[in-house]
Design a protein around this motif. Structure first.
Motif, PDB file in Angstrom:
ATOM      1  N   HIS A  97       1.541  -5.447   2.245  1.00  0.00           N
ATOM      2  CA  HIS A  97       1.137  -4.412   1.068  1.00  0.00           C
ATOM      3  C   HIS A  97       0.432  -3.275   2.091  1.00  0.00           C
ATOM      4  N   SER A  98       1.191  -1.885   1.954  1.00  0.00           N
ATOM      5  CA  SER A  98       0.502  -0.917   2.470  1.00  0.00           C
ATOM      6  C   SER A  98       0.582  -1.053   3.869  1.00  0.00           C
ATOM      7  N   HIS A 123       1.215   2.575  -6.266  1.00  0.00           N
ATOM      8  CA  HIS A 123       0.872   1.858  -5.137  1.00  0.00           C
ATOM      9  C   HIS A 123       0.108   0.580  -5.200  1.00  0.00           C
ATOM     10  N   CYS A 180       5.476  -1.369  -0.515  1.00  0.00           N
ATOM     11  CA  CYS A 180       4.883  -0.060  -0.551  1.00  0.00           C
ATOM     12  C   CYS A 180       4.039   0.307   0.692  1.00  0.00           C
ATOM     13  N   THR A 181       5.269   0.466   1.609  1.00  0.00           N
ATOM     14  CA  THR A 181       4.629   0.502   3.192  1.00  0.00           C
ATOM     15  C   THR A 181       5.326   1.516   4.110  1.00  0.00           C
ATOM     16  N   SER A 236       9.414  -0.808  -3.368  1.00  0.00           N
ATOM     17  CA  SER A 236       8.773   0.689  -3.522  1.00  0.00           C
ATOM     18  C   SER A 236       8.529   0.661  -5.101  1.00  0.00           C
ATOM     19  N   ILE A 243       1.479   7.299  -1.978  1.00  0.00           N
ATOM     20  CA  ILE A 243       1.066   7.254  -0.716  1.00  0.00           C
ATOM     21  C   ILE A 243       2.362   6.669   0.114  1.00  0.00           C
ATOM     22  N   SER A 244       3.123   5.909  -0.506  1.00  0.00           N
ATOM     23  CA  SER A 244       4.471   5.612   0.165  1.00  0.00           C
ATOM     24  C   SER A 244       5.596   5.610  -0.976  1.00  0.00           C
ATOM     25  N   ASP A 253       4.499   5.636  -6.713  1.00  0.00           N
ATOM     26  CA  ASP A 253       3.566   5.828  -5.423  1.00  0.00           C
ATOM     27  C   ASP A 253       3.600   6.939  -5.013  1.00  0.00           C
ATOM     28  N   ALA A 308       2.323   7.809   6.221  1.00  0.00           N
ATOM     29  CA  ALA A 308       0.826   7.887   5.328  1.00  0.00           C
ATOM     30  C   ALA A 308      -0.109   9.013   5.341  1.00  0.00           C
ATOM     31  N   GLY A 343      -3.925  -4.061   2.696  1.00  0.00           N
ATOM     32  CA  GLY A 343      -3.843  -2.720   3.436  1.00  0.00           C
ATOM     33  C   GLY A 343      -5.219  -2.457   3.640  1.00  0.00           C
TER      34      GLY A 343
END
Length: 269
Positions: A89-90, A245, A114-115, A213, A219-220, A217, A122, A24
């Protein structure tokens, strides 16, 4: 290996069915070490630095998720890998998603950690996340490190620990002091904000897809992972409690077990 004007640095470790791990924002390929250390006993694990980061430096100009997915495919071509399990990831998950949409026949399985399918998710941050993000860029170096830890670690992992020592242990995974942000980060975030694969998710029906997930998290958050679950017919969704995350690092054992199970299911083992 050259890809569209950038020399991409990559590493391969282990033997067995091929796996490509895609990182990420602001993280180099060695951020996957907790996975490679375990899974390389059964799989050929490919990690690499996204263009403009780590050892994949160049005057990148405009940056896009599509170009970074092309870079990943170019590495597969250079290695003469016809197919691979693809893990992201991300932002790396967005790249993995684009790779699967552009070259589905090359993907044995898809793992999205986690994306986002829509990169704008995001950037639609809560006031709390905006404040935490600002704290990673202002204040003393110690303050910035501690703020970054709050993004990647769940509260339980930070309770009663020496946060300065923990930040130091993170350096090999991120390839930098947590107080610093690589120059490419803003371009990566810009590329992510312009990416939206939501209308195409149904095209992945039948492709073994794992979506993970983390409950903490920022962020996501899990609501984003659930959107994948409903939009990709047959996808498997796992929400990890007590995770944030940075779960591939702070809870590597659980992530590795999920990935191993997913790879084996996809391969019919």
């Amino acid at each position: 290996m050259e890809s569209a004007g950038c020399r991409i640095a990559y590493k391969v470790r282990g033997d067995g069915p091929p796996v490509i791990f895609i990182q990420g924002v602001g993280v180099h390929g060695d951020g996957w070490s907790p996975q490679v250390d375990t899974l390389s006993s059964r799989y050929r694990c490919l990690t690499f630095d996204n263009r403009g980061l780590g050892q994949s430096q160049s005057a990148v100009g405009a940056l896009s998720i599509e170009q970074m997915a092309s870079d990943a495919l170019a590495i597969l071509d250079a290695l003469e890998w016809k197919t691979a399990h693809v893990v992201g990831h991300s932002m790396g998950g967005a790249i993995a998603l684009q790779l699967a949409l552009a070259a589905r026949a090359r993907v044995r399985s898809l793992s999205l950690l986690c994306t986002f399918a829509n990169g704008r998710d995001a950037t639609r941050l809560s006031l709390g996340m905006i404040w935490t993000g600002l704290r990673t860029r202002i204040g003393t170096r110690r303050m910035r490190r501690r703020a970054f830890l709050e993004i990647i670690m769940p509260p339980a992992a930070l309770a009663g620990v020496d946060r300065d020592a923990l930040a130091e242990r993170m350096v090999p995974y991120f390839g930098r002091d947590l107080a610093d942000q690589p120059p490419i980060v803003m371009k990566q975030l810009g590329a992510l904000s312009r990416f939206d694969a939501t209308p195409r998710l149904g095209e992945l029906e039948g492709l073994p897809t794992l979506i993970v997930s983390a409950a903490h998290d920022r962020i996501s958050p899990p609501v984003i992972g659930r959107r994948f679950y409903t939009a990709i017919p047959g996808a498997r969704f796992v929400e990890m409690a007590d995770a944030a995350h940075g779960v591939p690092i702070h809870d590597a054992d659980r992530i590795n077990a999920l990935l191993l199970d997913h790879f084996q299911r996809a391969d019919g083992v």
